[in-house]
Design an enzyme around this catalytic site. Structure first.
Site, mmCIF file in Angstrom:
data_model
loop_
_atom_site.group_PDB
_atom_site.id
_atom_site.type_symbol
_atom_site.label_atom_id
_atom_site.label_comp_id
_atom_site.label_asym_id
_atom_site.label_seq_id
_atom_site.Cartn_x
_atom_site.Cartn_y
_atom_site.Cartn_z
ATOM 1 N N CYS A 198 4.912 1.415 -2.943
ATOM 2 C CA CYS A 198 5.570 2.650 -2.522
ATOM 3 C C CYS A 198 7.085 2.566 -2.642
ATOM 4 C CB CYS A 198 5.164 3.007 -1.099
ATOM 5 S SG CYS A 198 5.612 1.771 0.153
ATOM 6 N N HIS A 233 5.870 2.225 5.461
ATOM 7 C CA HIS A 233 5.630 2.981 4.232
ATOM 8 C C HIS A 233 6.906 3.725 3.828
ATOM 9 C CE1 HIS A 233 3.490 5.131 1.194
ATOM 10 N NE2 HIS A 233 3.528 6.300 1.816
ATOM 11 N N ASP A 250 4.315 11.772 -2.098
ATOM 12 C CA ASP A 250 3.917 10.403 -1.751
ATOM 13 C C ASP A 250 3.154 9.772 -2.911
ATOM 14 O OD1 ASP A 250 2.872 8.065 -0.652
ATOM 15 O OD2 ASP A 250 2.465 8.966 1.293
#
Length: 284
Positions: A198, A233, A250
């Site tokens: 991420c 995250h 995302d």
């Protein structure tokens, strides 16, 4: 709708301050009651203000906001707009301030918007060897940036943040590892093969989306997943063009959990921790 002179001068100051601080123009300028005046409309207001001062030797008491229509114009109607524009220039020796979408109708665009439409029309003809079927009234996301071009070469074409998300969902992979570990040029190579995490995804795609013309922030969060555990995250908050301000973009939602645009990868819990990446950052 209109704003008084003092309010307009405050908008003008904030516009100029933003340009000086960020080395670019803002996407919109807000009125005191929170109404967002998009950049092309504000620049048309600024042009009309400057024209008034030049002609009358004083400032106006107010400046009207004239939101321009959005959507698409069929090529036949655009050709007619172009003909009327050229006729006006030939007859009057100057460009018109506005161009009506259809003769005899009230909907119109500013000269700046029309010239941007004309530029995009000419670019399309030059690149494709034919006329487009339609012309978008408002400017569209740019696909000419360095990282945007690299990503298109890797995953195929897209035209906005939404279609980019769908291309990522179809072609890219997620891989778990801690924090940022690879620069953007490596992330481009790995995103369709071994995968990226991420953090590296946010670093790459924030650049792409900014090049396209979106407002982008990297958000540091904690998410609670179906296993009941909380995980650190990173995701993007994106706004502009087709997306509302702060829309969640995302990479992990697209590549691993298969959730739609606007939804974080895990939905059992969500906590905001801060903005930007904590720790080493590649490709600043």
């Amino acid at each position: 709708m209109e704003v008084g002179l003092n309010e307009f001068l405050d908008m003008k100051k904030r516009y100029e301050d933003f340009k000086m601080k960020n080395k670019r123009e803002p996407r919109y300028v807000t009125t005191k009651n929170g109404y967002k005046v998009m950049l092309p409309v504000f620049k048309d207001m600024l042009r009309r203000y400057e024209d008034f001062v030049r002609i009358n030797g004083r400032e106006p008491n107010y400046i009207s906001i004239q939101p321009q229509p959005n959507g698409k114009i069929e090529i036949k109607k655009f050709r007619d707009m172009l003909r009327r524009y050229e006729d006006f220039v030939r007859i009057n020796g100057r460009e018109p301030n506005i161009i009506y979408l259809e003769q005899g109708k009230s909907d119109h665009v500013s000269l700046g918007t029309f010239k941007d439409m004309l530029r995009r029309y000419k670019d399309f003809v030059r690149i494709n060897g034919r006329e487009p079927n339609y012309i978008s009234i408002q400017p569209q996301p740019s696909l000419k940036g360095h990282w945007t071009t690299k990503v298109i070469e890797k995953i195929g074409t897209f035209h906005d943040a939404t279609s980019l998300y769908e291309r990522v969902k179809k072609t890219c992979k997620y891989k778990y590892y801690y924090n940022d570990q690879v620069p953007n040029h490596v992330a481009v190579m790995r995103m369709t093969t071994s995968g990226i995490n991420c953090t590296d995804a946010c670093q790459l795609f924030s650049k792409v989306l900014e090049e396209m013309g979106y407002e982008v922030k990297i958000e540091h969060v904690r998410v609670k997943c179906n296993d009941g555990k909380w995980y650190g995250h990173y995701l993007l908050r994106v706004g502009g063009f087709e997306l509302k301000d702060g829309t969640i973009w995302d990479y992990v939602s697209a590549t691993k959990t298969g959730r739609p645009l606007g939804v974080p990868c895990c939905t059992a819990g969500f906590q905001h921790l801060g903005w930007g990446i904590v720790g080493p950052v590649y490709d600043k």
